[in-house]
Design a protein around this motif. Structure first.
Motif, mmCIF file in Angstrom:
data_model
loop_
_atom_site.group_PDB
_atom_site.id
_atom_site.type_symbol
_atom_site.label_atom_id
_atom_site.label_comp_id
_atom_site.label_asym_id
_atom_site.label_seq_id
_atom_site.Cartn_x
_atom_site.Cartn_y
_atom_site.Cartn_z
ATOM 1 N N HIS A 15 53.422 49.197 52.210
ATOM 2 C CA HIS A 15 53.076 49.406 50.804
ATOM 3 C C HIS A 15 52.099 48.326 50.367
ATOM 4 O O HIS A 15 52.402 47.137 50.475
ATOM 5 C CB HIS A 15 54.321 49.375 49.925
ATOM 6 C CG HIS A 15 55.200 50.554 50.138
ATOM 7 N ND1 HIS A 15 56.055 50.655 51.211
ATOM 8 C CD2 HIS A 15 55.343 51.705 49.442
ATOM 9 C CE1 HIS A 15 56.693 51.802 51.153
ATOM 10 N NE2 HIS A 15 56.273 52.462 50.088
ATOM 11 N N GLY A 16 50.963 48.745 49.862
ATOM 12 C CA GLY A 16 49.928 47.813 49.451
ATOM 13 C C GLY A 16 49.946 47.535 47.966
ATOM 14 O O GLY A 16 50.996 47.622 47.326
ATOM 15 N N PRO A 17 48.785 47.248 47.424
ATOM 16 C CA PRO A 17 48.710 46.884 46.006
ATOM 17 C C PRO A 17 49.015 48.073 45.108
ATOM 18 O O PRO A 17 48.825 49.225 45.494
ATOM 19 C CB PRO A 17 47.258 46.437 45.842
ATOM 20 C CG PRO A 17 46.523 47.192 46.890
ATOM 21 C CD PRO A 17 47.470 47.290 48.049
ATOM 22 N N SER A 18 49.464 47.755 43.904
ATOM 23 C CA SER A 18 49.695 48.826 42.934
ATOM 24 C C SER A 18 48.449 48.986 42.075
ATOM 25 O O SER A 18 47.634 48.056 41.939
ATOM 26 C CB SER A 18 50.899 48.514 42.048
ATOM 27 O OG SER A 18 50.584 47.513 41.111
ATOM 28 N N ALA A 19 48.330 50.149 41.479
ATOM 29 C CA ALA A 19 47.214 50.418 40.579
ATOM 30 C C ALA A 19 47.234 49.431 39.416
ATOM 31 O O ALA A 19 46.195 48.921 39.001
ATOM 32 C CB ALA A 19 47.302 51.861 40.072
ATOM 33 N N GLU A 20 48.419 49.138 38.909
ATOM 34 C CA GLU A 20 48.551 48.239 37.768
ATOM 35 C C GLU A 20 48.099 46.815 38.108
ATOM 36 O O GLU A 20 47.402 46.177 37.323
ATOM 37 C CB GLU A 20 49.992 48.227 37.273
ATOM 38 C CG GLU A 20 50.184 47.412 36.022
ATOM 39 C CD GLU A 20 51.624 47.450 35.526
ATOM 40 O OE1 GLU A 20 51.795 47.623 34.318
ATOM 41 O OE2 GLU A 20 52.546 47.291 36.344
ATOM 42 N N GLU A 21 48.484 46.329 39.279
ATOM 43 C CA GLU A 21 48.076 44.977 39.680
ATOM 44 C C GLU A 21 46.559 44.850 39.723
ATOM 45 O O GLU A 21 45.997 43.876 39.211
ATOM 46 C CB GLU A 21 48.657 44.641 41.061
ATOM 47 C CG GLU A 21 50.140 44.434 41.068
ATOM 48 C CD GLU A 21 50.742 44.403 42.474
ATOM 49 O OE1 GLU A 21 51.921 44.032 42.583
ATOM 50 O OE2 GLU A 21 50.056 44.764 43.449
ATOM 51 N N LEU A 22 45.909 45.836 40.334
ATOM 52 C CA LEU A 22 44.450 45.760 40.428
ATOM 53 C C LEU A 22 43.789 45.974 39.072
ATOM 54 O O LEU A 22 42.754 45.362 38.787
ATOM 55 C CB LEU A 22 43.930 46.761 41.458
ATOM 56 C CG LEU A 22 44.289 46.443 42.909
ATOM 57 C CD1 LEU A 22 43.612 47.418 43.855
ATOM 58 C CD2 LEU A 22 43.966 45.014 43.290
ATOM 59 N N PHE A 23 44.381 46.801 38.223
ATOM 60 C CA PHE A 23 43.846 46.993 36.867
ATOM 61 C C PHE A 23 43.908 45.686 36.084
ATOM 62 O O PHE A 23 42.933 45.280 35.455
ATOM 63 C CB PHE A 23 44.621 48.097 36.143
ATOM 64 C CG PHE A 23 44.290 48.217 34.683
ATOM 65 C CD1 PHE A 23 43.036 48.634 34.267
ATOM 66 C CD2 PHE A 23 45.230 47.901 33.724
ATOM 67 C CE1 PHE A 23 42.728 48.744 32.908
ATOM 68 C CE2 PHE A 23 44.933 48.009 32.373
ATOM 69 C CZ PHE A 23 43.682 48.428 31.965
ATOM 70 N N PHE A 24 45.045 44.996 36.133
ATOM 71 C CA PHE A 24 45.188 43.732 35.410
ATOM 72 C C PHE A 24 44.251 42.671 35.978
ATOM 73 O O PHE A 24 43.632 41.916 35.229
ATOM 74 C CB PHE A 24 46.637 43.244 35.447
ATOM 75 C CG PHE A 24 47.459 43.749 34.308
ATOM 76 C CD1 PHE A 24 47.791 42.922 33.244
ATOM 77 C CD2 PHE A 24 47.889 45.067 34.276
ATOM 78 C CE1 PHE A 24 48.531 43.394 32.176
ATOM 79 C CE2 PHE A 24 48.631 45.553 33.223
ATOM 80 C CZ PHE A 24 48.954 44.715 32.162
#
Length: 159
Positions: free
Chosen positions: A29-38
């Motif tokens: 499991h890699g990065p979440s959409a939210e992490e990269l958005f923030f």
């Protein structure tokens, strides 16, 4: 909120160039959409996204996920649909389109075996020869594809 702030602090520390052993991991499991958005919001605007910006982003993402699942019933009925729909995290087995919906366009794309091997670092023996393409994302994340599906995910950060 505290988790997001902790993530941003860690990301900033990495960007600042703290010198210590590199972070290196291989995961399903890699990065979440939210992490990269923030992270992108902080890099671009030097602040967290506002409530309205976050709401707009979430509604757009929900819409794109719903559209994809309506058009791909085989993925809508898969065991891993919750990782895509609810956790919004890139994971092994997802399609290129799912990763693009969640994480957006990668920073770099390569299908060169030598470049893929370099991106994989110490995991190269496990990844080379199996991966046909690699997508690089911020904070050292690399997503490897075998054909159109994610086959592996690594993160490498030099500190």
């Amino acid at each position: 909120m505290k988790r997001r702030l902790a993530f941003l602090v860690c990301a900033l520390a990495l960007v600042a160039g703290c010198k210590s052993a590199p972070t290196e991991q291989r995961t399903t499991h890699g990065p979440s959409a939210e992490e990269l958005f923030f992270l992108q919001s902080f890099i671009t605007n030097k602040r967290e996204p506002s409530f309205d910006e976050r709401r707009h982003w979430e509604s757009q993402l929900d819409w794109r996920i719903s559209q994809y699942l309506n058009q791909h019933p085989e993925d809508a009925n898969s065991l891993d649909v919750s990782t895509f729909k609810f956790y919004r995290r890139a994971s092994v087995g997802q399609s290129k389109e799912q990763v693009m919906i969640l994480l957006g366009a990668p920073l770099a794309v390569t299908s060169d075996g030598g470049e893929i091997e370099k991106l994989a670092h110490r995991y190269a023996p496990l990844i080379k020869g199996n991966a046909t393409e690699a997508w690089a994302y911020p904070v050292g994340w690399t997503i490897y594809f075998a054909g159109t599906r994610v086959m592996d995910i690594t993160q490498y950060l030099e500190k």
